[in-house]
Design an enzyme around this catalytic site. Structure first.
Site, short mmCIF file in Angstrom:
data_model
loop_
_atom_site.label_atom_id
_atom_site.label_comp_id
_atom_site.label_asym_id
_atom_site.label_seq_id
_atom_site.Cartn_x
_atom_site.Cartn_y
_atom_site.Cartn_z
N TYR A 58 0.83 -1.20 -0.10
CA TYR A 58 -0.06 -0.17 0.04
C TYR A 58 0.87 1.40 0.17
CZ TYR A 58 -4.09 -2.93 1.44
OH TYR A 58 -5.04 -3.88 1.53
N ARG A 213 -16.22 0.50 -2.51
CA ARG A 213 -15.27 1.64 -2.48
C ARG A 213 -16.08 2.80 -2.61
NH1 ARG A 213 -13.34 -3.67 -4.30
NH2 ARG A 213 -11.08 -3.69 -4.04
N GLY A 214 -17.23 2.94 -1.73
CA GLY A 214 -17.80 4.07 -1.52
C GLY A 214 -19.17 3.93 -2.22
N SER A 217 -22.04 3.96 0.03
CA SER A 217 -21.97 5.00 1.15
C SER A 217 -22.80 6.11 1.03
CB SER A 217 -20.64 5.56 1.22
OG SER A 217 -20.20 6.38 0.05
#
Length: 336
Positions: A58, A213-214, A217
């Site tokens: 990462y 990944r949103g 959301s």
């Protein structure tokens, strides 16, 4: 608040029912705020979140160093509660391009040595290959991690994004605590074969991508432009008609959330929590505000009628587009 705990399989550690995924704190979803990220890790630990997930690839070590800083600056009683889950093996060049995976025993031990240094710890709680190396038998990769367990550098062995056959071979080599894999209302492929295999073998699940990944959301609009460094700029589910279709699923979910006095994100997280006590959602909150919202999912109880309504609003396989671009999908043993 008091966060309930769950066991990662029959051989793994006891962790908080929600984990904190730290990848996004290193810019994988656009520009990140390091001070806020550190504060968010501290807030998670203070709230009772114990499971922290990272990977050595990462931002090429950046995320491990960030997590290390957060642990180093946290009060000792919080730092000591942290359970570190670390993925290894992904290969990238200085431009960030993906070059494959390395599961050779010598590489495994080298990766671990660097991770221990960057994190500033004397052991890793759960160590897992990020993907299957097609050129190295899983028995050799897991066997190398097992040697690290014997020496005290690692406590438990995990897996990531592998299918039933690989899971069985790995479990025959050494005790496996959990499989980390994408699982969400719009990513339910594991229900067919992978989840039954895990339950047969007593292996837990750490579910990532719970908010897709949103997408789930309710914080992303159809006119959103993603930076070139943002994973979603290349993700099939965020492109053109796919994106618009997937956002329409969120509209259906929003009605249920309003009836429950919750946010869309909280309903999506609560649904995953309700799929079994052997599943621990890993939430990629990058800020204290988003963390607070995610933790609110723990206060939501979904009964059979709620679950049926949610799954009617967002049926299995309702999403448009694969969860990764074709080149990355080809690297997923879990999709074969």
């Amino acid at each position: 608040m008091t966060i309930p705990t769950r066991n990662l399989g029959t051989t793994g550690p006891q962790v908080s029912a929600l984990g904190l995924g730290c990848m996004g704190m290193s810019g994988m979803y656009g520009e990140a705020d390091r001070p806020e990220a550190v504060h968010t890790v501290h807030a998670a630990l203070e709230a009772g979140v114990t499971l922290l997930d990272t990977g050595d690839f990462y931002a090429m070590g950046h995320n491990e160093m960030l997590v290390g800083e957060a642990l180093r600056t946290a009060p000792s009683h919080l730092r000591d509660n942290a359970v570190l889950s670390v993925k290894f093996g992904a290969l990238r060049d200085p431009d960030g391009a993906w070059l494959g995976f390395d599961g050779r025993p010598a590489a495994v031990k080298t990766f671990a040595a660097y991770s221990l240094q960057r994190l500033g710890v004397d052991h890793i709680d759960i160590y897992r290959p990020s993907r299957l190396d097609p050129d190295v038998p899983i028995e050799e990769t897991v066997g190398a991690v097992a040697e690290l367990v014997e020496k005290g550098w690692v406590k438990h062995i995990g897996l990531s994004e592998v299918g039933p056959d690989t899971i069985r071979r790995a479990a025959a080599t050494a005790p496996i605590s959990d499989l980390q894999i994408e699982y969400a209302l719009i990513s339910r492929g594991i229900e067919r074969e992978i989840l039954p295999t895990l339950r047969e073998l007593g292996i837990g699940v750490t579910a990532y991508g719970v908010l897709s990944r949103g997408l789930l959301s309710n914080h992303i609009s159809a006119d959103r432009d993603f930076a070139a460094t943002d994973f979603r700029a290349f993700s099939p589910r965020f492109q053109g008609d796919n994106f618009r279709h997937n956002l329409s699923l969120v509209d259906s979910l929003r009605k249920i959330a309003e009836q429950k006095g919750a946010t869309v994100a909280q309903i999506a997280i609560a649904w995953v929590l309700a799929q079994g006590s052997d599943i621990v959602p890993v939430i990629g909150s990058r800020t204290r505000e988003r963390l607070s919202e995610a933790l609110g999912a723990l206060d939501i109880t979904l009964d059979a009628a709620d679950l049926a309504a949610i799954e009617e609003a967002v049926p299995a396989d309702a999403a448009a587009g694969e969860r990764y671009a074709p080149a990355q999908m080809a690297m997923l043993d879990s999709e074969r």
